[in-house]
Design an enzyme around this catalytic site. Structure first.
Site, PDB file in Angstrom:
ATOM      1  N   MET A  26       0.850  -1.197   0.000  1.00 55.75           N
ATOM      2  CA  MET A  26       0.000   0.000   0.000  1.00 55.75           C
ATOM      3  C   MET A  26       0.888   1.250   0.000  1.00 55.75           C
ATOM      4  O   MET A  26       0.436   2.338   0.377  1.00 55.75           O
ATOM      5  CB  MET A  26      -0.943  -0.007   1.208  1.00 55.75           C
ATOM      6  CG  MET A  26      -1.917  -1.179   1.186  1.00 55.75           C
ATOM      7  SD  MET A  26      -3.445  -0.898   2.097  1.00 55.75           S
ATOM      8  CE  MET A  26      -2.817  -0.622   3.736  1.00 55.75           C
ATOM      9  N   GLY A  27       2.143   1.087  -0.422  1.00 55.07           N
ATOM     10  CA  GLY A  27       3.045   2.238  -0.446  1.00 55.07           C
ATOM     11  C   GLY A  27       3.555   2.566   0.945  1.00 55.07           C
ATOM     12  O   GLY A  27       3.531   1.727   1.845  1.00 55.07           O
ATOM     13  N   ASN A  28       4.077   3.807   1.091  1.00 59.32           N
ATOM     14  CA  ASN A  28       4.709   4.222   2.354  1.00 59.32           C
ATOM     15  C   ASN A  28       5.788   3.196   2.714  1.00 59.32           C
ATOM     16  O   ASN A  28       5.833   2.678   3.837  1.00 59.32           O
ATOM     17  CB  ASN A  28       3.657   4.356   3.457  1.00 59.32           C
ATOM     18  CG  ASN A  28       4.188   5.086   4.675  1.00 59.32           C
ATOM     19  OD1 ASN A  28       5.064   5.944   4.561  1.00 59.32           O
ATOM     20  ND2 ASN A  28       3.685   4.746   5.840  1.00 59.32           N
ATOM     21  N   HIS A  33       9.778  -3.697   3.171  1.00 60.74           N
ATOM     22  CA  HIS A  33       9.276  -3.858   1.794  1.00 60.74           C
ATOM     23  C   HIS A  33      10.456  -4.045   0.825  1.00 60.74           C
ATOM     24  O   HIS A  33      10.395  -4.872  -0.079  1.00 60.74           O
ATOM     25  CB  HIS A  33       8.505  -2.604   1.343  1.00 60.74           C
ATOM     26  CG  HIS A  33       7.217  -2.366   2.049  1.00 60.74           C
ATOM     27  ND1 HIS A  33       7.025  -1.302   2.901  1.00 60.74           N
ATOM     28  CD2 HIS A  33       6.037  -3.037   2.011  1.00 60.74           C
ATOM     29  CE1 HIS A  33       5.790  -1.321   3.350  1.00 60.74           C
ATOM     30  NE2 HIS A  33       5.165  -2.362   2.842  1.00 60.74           N
ATOM     31  N   GLN A  57     -10.005  -2.679   3.289  1.00 62.63           N
ATOM     32  CA  GLN A  57      -9.420  -3.261   4.501  1.00 62.63           C
ATOM     33  C   GLN A  57      -9.373  -2.275   5.663  1.00 62.63           C
ATOM     34  O   GLN A  57      -8.831  -2.593   6.721  1.00 62.63           O
ATOM     35  CB  GLN A  57      -8.058  -3.880   4.204  1.00 62.63           C
ATOM     36  CG  GLN A  57      -6.953  -2.911   3.860  1.00 62.63           C
ATOM     37  CD  GLN A  57      -5.722  -3.646   3.332  1.00 62.63           C
ATOM     38  OE1 GLN A  57      -5.690  -4.120   2.201  1.00 62.63           O
ATOM     39  NE2 GLN A  57      -4.681  -3.744   4.164  1.00 62.63           N
ATOM     40  N   GLY A 143       5.382  -9.859   3.791  1.00 63.06           N
ATOM     41  CA  GLY A 143       6.225  -9.732   4.981  1.00 63.06           C
ATOM     42  C   GLY A 143       5.676 -10.559   6.133  1.00 63.06           C
ATOM     43  O   GLY A 143       4.473 -10.831   6.220  1.00 63.06           O
ATOM     44  N   GLN A 149      -1.840 -11.711   8.577  1.00 64.39           N
ATOM     45  CA  GLN A 149      -2.131 -11.471   7.156  1.00 64.39           C
ATOM     46  C   GLN A 149      -1.462 -12.528   6.290  1.00 64.39           C
ATOM     47  O   GLN A 149      -2.075 -13.052   5.354  1.00 64.39           O
ATOM     48  CB  GLN A 149      -1.632 -10.078   6.757  1.00 64.39           C
ATOM     49  CG  GLN A 149      -1.676  -9.842   5.256  1.00 64.39           C
ATOM     50  CD  GLN A 149      -1.354  -8.432   4.877  1.00 64.39           C
ATOM     51  OE1 GLN A 149      -2.191  -7.547   4.983  1.00 64.39           O
ATOM     52  NE2 GLN A 149      -0.129  -8.194   4.425  1.00 64.39           N
TER      53      GLN A 149
HETATM   54  O1  PAF Z   1       0.322  -5.539   3.676  1.00 64.47           O
HETATM   55  C1  PAF Z   1      -0.194  -4.662   2.937  1.00 64.47           C
HETATM   56  O2  PAF Z   1       0.439  -3.663   2.589  1.00 64.47           O
HETATM   57  C2  PAF Z   1      -1.616  -4.850   2.435  1.00 64.47           C
HETATM   58  O3  PAF Z   1      -2.423  -5.437   3.389  1.00 64.47           O
HETATM   59  C3  PAF Z   1      -1.693  -5.612   1.106  1.00 64.47           C
HETATM   60  C4  PAF Z   1      -1.218  -7.050   1.230  1.00 64.47           C
HETATM   61  C5  PAF Z   1      -0.877  -4.897   0.051  1.00 64.47           C
HETATM   62  C6  PAF Z   1      -3.148  -5.661   0.619  1.00 64.47           C
HETATM   63  O4  PAF Z   1      -3.684  -4.385   0.464  1.00 64.47           O
END
Ligand code: PAF
Length: 152
Positions: A26-28, A33, A57, A143, A149
């Site tokens: 989701m960037g940032n 990452h 979400q 991650g 997740q």
């Molecule tokens: O972990 C994240 O950044 C988000 O939950 C993902 C997996 C990109 C889904 O929007």
């Protein structure tokens, strides 16, 4: 690094890509990452990242509008990490109409963090399946920081 925001353009670009290793975000972006982007290189001919802040979400008490959007800085980090292609769709591209179909993860979605964030993992699973259908990767990397997740 190629940047695409439209699904047809992305699909055309991916035709020549061979095996795709995909890192959805989701960037940032932070060092975690970037470590995933570097690991992805070992798993594919092309490393594809996505940046999409997924409204589904976020709960009513999470602040979707205030989620940090740092696109230019994120792109600079992705270029430095050797990412080949970035998919960065707008909301109208991914959800052209209200997203009424959902991926419903099993009951573990309601435990731990999920107990405090009803619908959160449903939103994650829904967008991830959508992204998988669009990117069609051979491998995807997530991650371990967000362990629940990862399990979902
Ligand atoms: O972990 C994240 O950044 C988000 O939950 C993902 C997996 C990109 C889904 O929007």
């Amino acid at each position: 690094m190629q940047i695409h925001s439209s699904i047809p353009e992305l699909r055309t670009a991916l035709r020549q890509s061979g095996r795709v290793a995909f890192v959805p975000t989701m960037g940032n972006l932070h060092a975690g990452h970037i470590a995933l982007m570097q690991q992805a290189r070992a798993h594919g001919d092309a490393v594809v990242a996505s940046i999409f802040v997924n409204r589904l979400q976020f709960g009513p008490n999470d602040d979707f509008d205030r989620y940090p959007r740092t696109f230019d800085a994120d792109c600079a980090q992705l270029v430095a990490a050797g990412v080949d292609l970035l998919f960065a769709p707008g909301e109208e591209e991914l959800y052209p109409e209200p997203q009424e179909y959902h991926v419903e993860p099993p009951a573990t979605q309601n435990q731990l963090d999920g107990a405090f964030r009803p619908g959160h993992f449903r939103g994650v699973a829904t967008v991830v399946l959508k992204l998988f259908n669009i990117v069609q990767p051979q491998v995807a990397l997530f991650g371990k920081k967000d362990y629940q997740q990862l399990m979902v």
